[in-house]
Enzyme design. Structure first.
Site, mmCIF file in Angstrom:
data_model
loop_
_atom_site.group_PDB
_atom_site.id
_atom_site.type_symbol
_atom_site.label_atom_id
_atom_site.label_comp_id
_atom_site.label_asym_id
_atom_site.label_seq_id
_atom_site.Cartn_x
_atom_site.Cartn_y
_atom_site.Cartn_z
ATOM 1 N N LYS A 290 0.853 -1.200 0.000
ATOM 2 C CA LYS A 290 0.000 0.000 0.000
ATOM 3 C C LYS A 290 0.882 1.241 0.000
ATOM 4 C CE LYS A 290 -4.468 0.874 2.036
ATOM 5 N NZ LYS A 290 -5.603 0.341 2.759
ATOM 6 N N GLU A 374 -20.326 -5.653 8.611
ATOM 7 C CA GLU A 374 -21.300 -4.890 9.390
ATOM 8 C C GLU A 374 -22.439 -5.774 9.898
ATOM 9 O OE1 GLU A 374 -19.996 -3.907 6.478
ATOM 10 O OE2 GLU A 374 -18.972 -2.023 6.954
ATOM 11 N N ARG A 402 -25.994 -1.920 5.325
ATOM 12 C CA ARG A 402 -25.777 -3.354 5.130
ATOM 13 C C ARG A 402 -26.472 -4.201 6.185
ATOM 14 N NH1 ARG A 402 -20.721 -5.192 2.171
ATOM 15 N NH2 ARG A 402 -21.340 -4.165 0.255
HETATM 16 C C1 LIG Z 1 -19.346 -2.180 3.432
HETATM 17 C C2 LIG Z 1 -18.167 -1.260 3.611
HETATM 18 N N1 LIG Z 1 -17.662 -1.068 4.844
HETATM 19 C C3 LIG Z 1 -16.600 -0.250 5.020
HETATM 20 C C4 LIG Z 1 -16.029 0.384 3.966
HETATM 21 C C5 LIG Z 1 -14.886 1.383 4.180
HETATM 22 N N2 LIG Z 1 -13.669 0.926 3.505
HETATM 23 C C6 LIG Z 1 -13.278 1.444 2.320
HETATM 24 S S1 LIG Z 1 -11.887 0.758 1.758
HETATM 25 C C7 LIG Z 1 -11.754 -0.215 3.104
HETATM 26 C C8 LIG Z 1 -10.592 -1.147 3.233
HETATM 27 C C9 LIG Z 1 -10.554 -2.083 2.095
HETATM 28 O O1 LIG Z 1 -9.437 -2.893 2.225
HETATM 29 P P1 LIG Z 1 -8.920 -3.688 0.976
HETATM 30 O O2 LIG Z 1 -10.064 -4.319 0.281
HETATM 31 O O3 LIG Z 1 -7.840 -4.598 1.430
HETATM 32 O O4 LIG Z 1 -8.360 -2.575 0.012
HETATM 33 P P2 LIG Z 1 -7.040 -1.677 0.156
HETATM 34 O O5 LIG Z 1 -7.533 -0.309 0.488
HETATM 35 O O6 LIG Z 1 -6.183 -2.250 1.229
HETATM 36 O O7 LIG Z 1 -6.413 -1.732 -1.164
HETATM 37 C C10 LIG Z 1 -12.797 -0.002 3.998
HETATM 38 C C11 LIG Z 1 -12.985 -0.661 5.295
HETATM 39 C C12 LIG Z 1 -16.591 0.171 2.697
HETATM 40 N N3 LIG Z 1 -16.119 0.786 1.601
HETATM 41 N N4 LIG Z 1 -17.638 -0.667 2.548
#
Ligand SMILES: Cc1ncc(C[n+]2csc(CCOP(=O)(O)OP(=O)(O)O)c2C)c(N)n1
Length: 635
Positions: A290, A374, A402
């Site tokens: 990242k 969630e 959700r």
């Molecule tokens: C249902 C939901 N809950 C929380 C989020 C907030 N959120 C956005 S990106 C993220 C992390 C995603 O992690 P990953 O899939 O590993 O992607 P990365 O950013 O590490 O590339 C979160 C928790 C979301 N977008 N959707």
């Protein structure tokens, strides 16, 4: 719409105006293109804010995917979609990229209306596999031939929807590729058994030990480097056979990896090969870092996950001296947890965003990050509550959508004492349509047994959390907006003990302005504008949205000439609608109207710009009131 300045010389990027230009580049030039893309992303995000670390991490992967696959004929489905900045630049939106997240500019997430390369509108996580299997089934039913590729992060893989999708993927066995982008982070470091499993694949495996020894040995022998390079090429093709990711294989999805997600050439070779093998669903486990290419983001991936404008040279954001709602909530709960050992805090992968990091430090044994889950967070909380604990579930309004069924079925029906800290309620600004918290009032006010509170000051939020920690009679939801706790000059009588169901009143004028939460300053401005026209107002502050203080409200309806609810939410399903439904028949429809958002999905931009766009400004509201009074002869 301002344009961010782009400082880098971008020789290769300048030559790309369409995806065909990308595919005509020699592979050896692609790493340099990746550097230029990163430079552009850093330039623009440092000015507009955005999801930096995730986007930087997938630049190489994005190039490899668009180079190897025939997009948009082949369809890429990005999970969440916050990581699509390079994708946007490469797919015809380079010139518009400096407008990203700005009002009427590019969205920070994929948008079908923006480009045929954006297969779906997204913003919430863990949907890509469901969409991909749907795409693959539809393609086969229509006898079409395109590839379907889902790109999902390891954090998003903690969402239960993925397993529902995998259940079907392994069953229907359609041709599709899942790219698992594993950077060991959700927003914070990823947690849970899935994360541990992925780490084991990458770091603890027998394969990697052998690989390391082999590499060390070859470094010492003549011509060792050539042999090692050759090995690495073969490895890309065969590792899936040596090191199956068993969990996925058990689901009927062939596993390939782990693959270096920053080796563009290696990924292109692999994708070129995989798209020729027709043997059902495959998953490619890609390892990325990242924030790659920008040291501050590499060092602090959580901080740079979603960030406001910052100084590009130092990585420092403008310091905020104001206290945020989440911070007040998190710190209050942390303080309470020290004395009240029944209090627990639950987050669905948003520890920092919801302010719960302080709670984690204060009571680590009663802090739970359940991943992006969630629905599970709510059901898990209901079991804690049933066992005598006082769980607080902190979730952004938009993501709580959700868990609607769980609120009803697992909390409401059993009247369990779970408290929901609904963060980012109302308009959230630049994240736009998928992220505004505009539905929670509508869906919570209809669930029996729930109390719904809306603080307008930090003190009120504290009072409410204290109240909730000792209440114990049923579920409570406390909604508060994004950003800093507002400063209000108005002085409402403050009850020493927070008392649900009691509204606060200020003034005795002939216009009633009924507001809650962060809309108090708005009402103050409307009142000042009306005052300038010789009209005095009563501001009614609803700290409790359920139950409503109908005594206070009915009396105001009786004695005023005009009764207006002003909401940072939809009119439909909002408090104005609720008030009208609860008023006795003879009072309904009398000089009452609501100011709020219309029945539309609301776009992105600064909150003030969005409010203005929908006519939600104190000026427009006071004009509406005056016009209404003129029409009805009330002035
Ligand atoms: C249902 C939901 N809950 C929380 C989020 C907030 N959120 C956005 S990106 C993220 C992390 C995603 O992690 P990953 O899939 O590993 O992607 P990365 O950013 O590490 O590339 C979160 C928790 C979301 N977008 N959707």
């Amino acid at each position: 719409m301002g344009r961010a300045k782009v400082f880098y010389m971008k020789k290769i990027l300048d030559s790309i105006t369409s995806i065909k230009d990308l595919r005509s580049l020699p592979v050896k030039e692609l790493p340099a293109l990746a550097t230029e893309l990163r430079g552009t992303i850093i330039d623009v995000v440092s000015q507009n804010g955005g999801h930096l670390a995730s986007s930087l991490g997938v630049v190489d992967l994005t190039i490899a995917l668009h180079y190897s696959f025939n997009t948009p004929f082949d369809r890429i489905i990005w999970d969440v979609g916050h990581q699509t900045y390079a994708h946007k630049i490469l797919t015809g939106r380079k010139d518009l990229f400096p407008t990203i997240r700005r009002h009427h500019g590019l969205s920070g997430f994929p948008k079908v209306s923006e480009s045929p390369f954006d297969t779906y509108d997204t913003g919430h996580s863990s949907t890509s596999m469901s969409l991909a299997v749907g795409e693959a089934v539809a393609r086969d039913l229509k006898h079409e031939k395109h590839a379907v590729i889902a790109v999902i992060g390891d954090g998003s893989l903690t969402g239960g929807l993925c397993y529902e999708a995998m259940n079907q993927i392994g069953h229907v066995k359609k041709e599709m590729i899942i790219i698992l982008n594993d950077n060991e982070h959700s927003i914070s470091p990823n947690v849970g058994a899935i994360a541990q499993y992925l780490t084991k694949i990458i770091s603890g495996s027998f394969y990697n030990k052998v690989r390391r020894r082999y590499s060390n040995f070859l470094k010492k022998v003549p011509k060792g480097k050539q042999v090692w390079d050759f090995f690495k090429k073969v490895e890309l093709r065969t590792k899936g056979l040596i090191l199956p990711g068993q969990v996925f294989e058990e689901f009927g999805i062939r596993y390939f990896g782990p693959v270096d997600g920053h080796n563009i050439e290696g990924m292109i070779m692999l994708f070129d090969r995989l798209k020729k093998i027709n043997n059902g669903p495959k998953i490619v486990h890609v390892i990325t870092k990242k924030g790659t290419g920008y040291l501050p983001a590499e060092k602090h991936p959580s901080k740079f996950h979603g960030i406001g404008p910052f100084d590009k040279t130092t990585g420092i954001t403008a310091a905020s001296v104001k206290i945020g709602w989440s911070e007040v909530a998190g710190k209050t709960l942390a303080r309470i947890s020290e004395k009240n050992r029944s209090v627990c805090a639950i987050t669905a992968a948003m520890k920092d965003g919801t302010g719960l990091s302080d709670f984690e430090k204060a009571a680590p044994g009663r802090f739970f990050d359940v991943g992006i889950a969630e629905e599970h967070a709510v059901v898990f909380a209901s079991a804690l509550a049933k066992n005598g604990f006082r769980p607080f579930v902190a979730i952004y309004s938009t993501f709580l959508q959700r868990a609607y069924d769980q609120l009803i079925h697992d909390v409401g029906i059993m009247n369990l004492p779970v408290t929901f800290l609904i963060d980012r309620a109302g308009i959230v600004g630049e994240d736009g349509e998928t992220h505004h918290g505009l539905f929670d009032i509508g869906f919570i006010r209809n669930i029996p047994n729930f109390l719904l509170f809306s603080p307008s000051t930090g003190e009120e939020l504290k009072d409410m959390i204290h109240f909730a920690a000792s209440y114990g009679k049923g579920p409570i939801a406390i909604r508060y907006p994004r950003g800093a706790v507002p400063e209000t000059t108005i002085s409402f009588l403050r009850h020493s003990i927070f008392s649900p169901g009691v509204a606060f009143e200020c003034g005795t004028g002939s216009v009633a302005l009924v507001v809650s939460g962060d809309m108090i300053p708005y009402a103050e401005s409307v009142a000042a504008l009306l005052e300038a026209q010789g009209l005095s107002s009563t501001i009614i502050k609803l700290v409790t949205l359920k139950p409503l203080d109908m005594k206070c409200i009915s009396s105001a309806v009786h004695r005023t000439k005009c009764f207006i609810t002003i909401e940072n939410g939809y009119i439909s399903g909002g408090i104005g609608e609720e008030i009208v439904s609860l008023l006795p028949g003879e009072l309904r429809g009398r000089h009452i109207f609501s100011v709020g958002f219309p029945d539309k999905f609301i776009t992105h931009g600064k909150s003030a710009e969005i409010f203005e766009e929908y006519g939600l400004s104190p000026d427009r509201t006071s004009e509406r009131i005056l016009a209404w009074l003129d029409r009805s002869g009330g002035r």
